[in-house]
Design a protein around this motif. Sequence first.
Motif, PDB file in Angstrom:
ATOM      1  N   THR A 132       0.809  -1.260  -0.107  1.00 25.75           N
ATOM      2  CA  THR A 132       0.030   0.024   0.102  1.00 25.75           C
ATOM      3  C   THR A 132       0.941   1.300  -0.156  1.00 25.75           C
ATOM      4  OG1 THR A 132      -1.865  -1.112   0.981  1.00 25.75           O
ATOM      5  CG2 THR A 132      -1.675   1.402   1.467  1.00 25.75           C
ATOM      6  N   ARG A 133       1.940   1.164   1.001  1.00 24.75           N
ATOM      7  CA  ARG A 133       2.724   2.574   1.044  1.00 24.75           C
ATOM      8  C   ARG A 133       3.587   2.544  -0.457  1.00 24.75           C
ATOM      9  NH1 ARG A 133       3.733   0.107   6.046  1.00 24.75           N
ATOM     10  NH2 ARG A 133       5.931  -0.627   5.246  1.00 24.75           N
ATOM     11  N   THR A 134       3.945   1.554  -0.936  1.00 30.84           N
ATOM     12  CA  THR A 134       4.612   1.522  -2.307  1.00 30.84           C
ATOM     13  C   THR A 134       3.708   2.077  -3.458  1.00 30.84           C
ATOM     14  OG1 THR A 134       6.311  -0.055  -1.638  1.00 30.84           O
ATOM     15  CG2 THR A 134       6.104   0.217  -3.954  1.00 30.84           C
ATOM     16  N   LEU A 135       2.486   1.695  -3.299  1.00 29.13           N
ATOM     17  CA  LEU A 135       1.555   2.150  -4.313  1.00 29.13           C
ATOM     18  C   LEU A 135       1.250   3.384  -4.250  1.00 29.13           C
ATOM     19  CD1 LEU A 135      -0.666  -0.959  -4.782  1.00 29.13           C
ATOM     20  CD2 LEU A 135       0.833  -0.012  -6.450  1.00 29.13           C
ATOM     21  N   GLN A 136       1.176   4.133  -2.910  1.00 29.00           N
ATOM     22  CA  GLN A 136       1.046   5.610  -2.847  1.00 29.00           C
ATOM     23  C   GLN A 136       2.308   6.213  -3.175  1.00 29.00           C
ATOM     24  OE1 GLN A 136       0.117   5.439   1.254  1.00 29.00           O
ATOM     25  NE2 GLN A 136      -1.792   5.795   1.163  1.00 29.00           N
ATOM     26  N   ASP A 137       3.291   5.806  -3.059  1.00 29.24           N
ATOM     27  CA  ASP A 137       4.512   6.393  -3.614  1.00 29.24           C
ATOM     28  C   ASP A 137       4.303   6.314  -5.297  1.00 29.24           C
ATOM     29  OD1 ASP A 137       5.544   6.862  -1.190  1.00 29.24           O
ATOM     30  OD2 ASP A 137       7.120   4.951  -1.370  1.00 29.24           O
ATOM     31  N   VAL A 138       3.849   5.413  -5.644  1.00 28.39           N
ATOM     32  CA  VAL A 138       3.667   5.386  -7.128  1.00 28.39           C
ATOM     33  C   VAL A 138       2.758   6.661  -7.396  1.00 28.39           C
ATOM     34  CG1 VAL A 138       2.492   4.383  -9.278  1.00 28.39           C
ATOM     35  CG2 VAL A 138       3.910   3.129  -7.480  1.00 28.39           C
ATOM     36  N   HIS A 140      -0.959   6.637  -6.401  1.00 28.82           N
ATOM     37  CA  HIS A 140      -2.033   6.257  -5.976  1.00 28.82           C
ATOM     38  C   HIS A 140      -2.908   6.996  -4.820  1.00 28.82           C
ATOM     39  CE1 HIS A 140      -2.638   3.383  -9.287  1.00 28.82           C
ATOM     40  NE2 HIS A 140      -1.613   2.658  -8.866  1.00 28.82           N
ATOM     41  N   GLU A 141      -4.038   7.373  -4.660  1.00 29.28           N
ATOM     42  CA  GLU A 141      -4.628   7.930  -3.568  1.00 29.28           C
ATOM     43  C   GLU A 141      -4.667   6.495  -2.423  1.00 29.28           C
ATOM     44  OE1 GLU A 141      -5.456  10.820  -2.749  1.00 29.28           O
ATOM     45  OE2 GLU A 141      -4.935  11.395  -4.678  1.00 29.28           O
ATOM     46  N   PRO A 142      -4.843   6.773  -1.130  1.00 31.35           N
ATOM     47  CA  PRO A 142      -4.693   5.860  -0.268  1.00 31.35           C
ATOM     48  C   PRO A 142      -5.768   4.662  -0.435  1.00 31.35           C
ATOM     49  CG  PRO A 142      -4.237   8.042   0.635  1.00 31.35           C
ATOM     50  CD  PRO A 142      -4.635   8.303  -0.774  1.00 31.35           C
ATOM     51  N   HIS A 143      -7.001   5.126  -0.835  1.00 33.53           N
ATOM     52  CA  HIS A 143      -7.903   4.153  -0.835  1.00 33.53           C
ATOM     53  C   HIS A 143      -7.822   3.095  -1.903  1.00 33.53           C
ATOM     54  CE1 HIS A 143     -11.752   1.816  -0.827  1.00 33.53           C
ATOM     55  NE2 HIS A 143     -12.001   2.074  -2.147  1.00 33.53           N
ATOM     56  N   GLU A 144      -7.306   3.705  -3.256  1.00 41.68           N
ATOM     57  CA  GLU A 144      -6.915   3.277  -4.430  1.00 41.68           C
ATOM     58  C   GLU A 144      -5.953   2.144  -4.042  1.00 41.68           C
ATOM     59  OE1 GLU A 144      -6.922   2.436  -8.666  1.00 41.68           O
ATOM     60  OE2 GLU A 144      -8.470   3.578  -7.426  1.00 41.68           O
ATOM     61  N   ALA A 145      -4.914   2.783  -3.542  1.00 36.67           N
ATOM     62  CA  ALA A 145      -3.513   1.971  -2.929  1.00 36.67           C
ATOM     63  C   ALA A 145      -3.887   0.715  -2.517  1.00 36.67           C
ATOM     64  CB  ALA A 145      -2.464   2.877  -2.481  1.00 36.67           C
ATOM     65  N   ARG A 146      -4.701   0.858  -1.538  1.00 39.62           N
ATOM     66  CA  ARG A 146      -4.996  -0.263  -0.667  1.00 39.62           C
ATOM     67  C   ARG A 146      -5.848  -1.392  -1.396  1.00 39.62           C
ATOM     68  NH1 ARG A 146      -4.320  -1.896   4.781  1.00 39.62           N
ATOM     69  NH2 ARG A 146      -6.071  -3.313   5.400  1.00 39.62           N
ATOM     70  N   ASP A 186      -5.465   6.633 -12.197  1.00 40.91           N
ATOM     71  CA  ASP A 186      -6.169   6.890 -13.517  1.00 40.91           C
ATOM     72  C   ASP A 186      -6.141   8.628 -13.272  1.00 40.91           C
ATOM     73  OD1 ASP A 186      -7.146   4.284 -13.728  1.00 40.91           O
ATOM     74  OD2 ASP A 186      -8.588   4.512 -12.466  1.00 40.91           O
ATOM     75  N   PRO A 187      -6.196   9.056 -14.394  1.00 44.43           N
ATOM     76  CA  PRO A 187      -6.247  10.447 -14.664  1.00 44.43           C
ATOM     77  C   PRO A 187      -7.511  10.995 -13.911  1.00 44.43           C
ATOM     78  CG  PRO A 187      -6.439   9.592 -16.950  1.00 44.43           C
ATOM     79  CD  PRO A 187      -6.348   8.527 -15.881  1.00 44.43           C
ATOM     80  N   GLU A 188      -7.599  12.372 -13.573  1.00 44.11           N
ATOM     81  CA  GLU A 188      -8.701  12.963 -12.943  1.00 44.11           C
ATOM     82  C   GLU A 188      -9.687  13.177 -13.994  1.00 44.11           C
ATOM     83  OE1 GLU A 188      -9.216  13.897  -9.921  1.00 44.11           O
ATOM     84  OE2 GLU A 188      -7.661  12.648  -9.182  1.00 44.11           O
ATOM     85  N   PRO A 189     -11.038  12.981 -14.059  1.00 41.89           N
ATOM     86  CA  PRO A 189     -11.915  13.111 -14.866  1.00 41.89           C
ATOM     87  C   PRO A 189     -11.990  14.581 -15.476  1.00 41.89           C
ATOM     88  CG  PRO A 189     -12.920  12.481 -12.921  1.00 41.89           C
ATOM     89  CD  PRO A 189     -11.364  12.176 -12.611  1.00 41.89           C
ATOM     90  N   ASP A 190     -12.557  14.948 -16.249  1.00 45.26           N
ATOM     91  CA  ASP A 190     -12.509  16.288 -16.562  1.00 45.26           C
ATOM     92  C   ASP A 190     -14.119  16.375 -16.307  1.00 45.26           C
ATOM     93  OD1 ASP A 190     -10.149  16.678 -17.712  1.00 45.26           O
ATOM     94  OD2 ASP A 190     -10.714  16.299 -19.947  1.00 45.26           O
ATOM     95  N   VAL A 191     -14.053  17.423 -15.035  1.00 42.25           N
ATOM     96  CA  VAL A 191     -15.680  17.665 -14.739  1.00 42.25           C
ATOM     97  C   VAL A 191     -15.901  18.736 -15.237  1.00 42.25           C
ATOM     98  CG1 VAL A 191     -16.812  18.497 -12.653  1.00 42.25           C
ATOM     99  CG2 VAL A 191     -14.695  16.799 -12.490  1.00 42.25           C
ATOM    100  N   GLY A 192     -17.354  18.851 -15.820  1.00 44.22           N
ATOM    101  CA  GLY A 192     -17.808  19.655 -16.427  1.00 44.22           C
ATOM    102  C   GLY A 192     -17.778  19.997 -17.923  1.00 44.22           C
ATOM    103  N   LYS A 193     -16.833  18.912 -18.619  1.00 39.12           N
ATOM    104  CA  LYS A 193     -16.689  19.120 -19.942  1.00 39.12           C
ATOM    105  C   LYS A 193     -17.901  18.191 -20.555  1.00 39.12           C
ATOM    106  CE  LYS A 193     -12.051  20.010 -21.116  1.00 39.12           C
ATOM    107  NZ  LYS A 193     -11.175  19.575 -21.969  1.00 39.12           N
ATOM    108  N   ASP A 194     -18.315  18.724 -21.736  1.00 39.08           N
ATOM    109  CA  ASP A 194     -19.436  17.926 -22.355  1.00 39.08           C
ATOM    110  C   ASP A 194     -18.794  16.504 -23.147  1.00 39.08           C
ATOM    111  OD1 ASP A 194     -21.340  19.666 -22.135  1.00 39.08           O
ATOM    112  OD2 ASP A 194     -20.862  20.916 -23.533  1.00 39.08           O
TER     113      ASP A 194
END
Length: 195
Positions: A132-138, A140-146, A186-194
């Motif tokens: 989990t710690r290594t994936l956070q270093d990559v 990833h957010e904590p939940h995603e890393a876990r 994962d890249p952040e989604p573009d919020v508000g784009k059509d």
Amino acid sequence: MTVRPATRLSAEDWAVAGLHLLEAEGVEALQINRLCSELGVTRGSFYWHFADVAELRSAVAERWRAETRAVLEELGRVGTLPPGERLELMTLRLVDDSWWSAERAVRGWAATEDSVRTVVEESDRFALDLLTRTLQDVGHEPHEARVRAGLLVYAGIGFAHGRNGLPRPTEREVRTMMRVLAGPPDPEPDVGKDA
């Protein structure tokens, strides 16, 4: 194979010999007479260190835990390497035969003995936290890393038990598995784009 000790055996020597016997023949082989024969010593040598076979078995389980933790800590300490390379080193343990004979034997033993199950659970939590710690270093957010770390740990446990009946993955396949399970965030989604 009988080994004649040149010096007095330590409790650690007995635990190491017990772990090798466990790997080769299973928990049923962890008997006083059998180990005395393997080590070329008398029962008195055994009783110098252990009250009974249960105490020896605890020492064997602890030896496995210590070896497993040392390997994982060493992989985790490779802090000078980029996180992706650290993950690759951890994952390549899946194709290391010396790792899995003990792993499979101890996990089978844990199914019938609570104290061994506790040791295995502690080891699994340690591996999960390290990944989990290594994936956070990559990145990833904590939940995603876990979640991803859990998938990697479960894949490793499954590999230990399924490797005799399934094709053995190549190093390349293991690296691909690691990339799929631990890949970049994962890249952040573009919020508000059509769309």
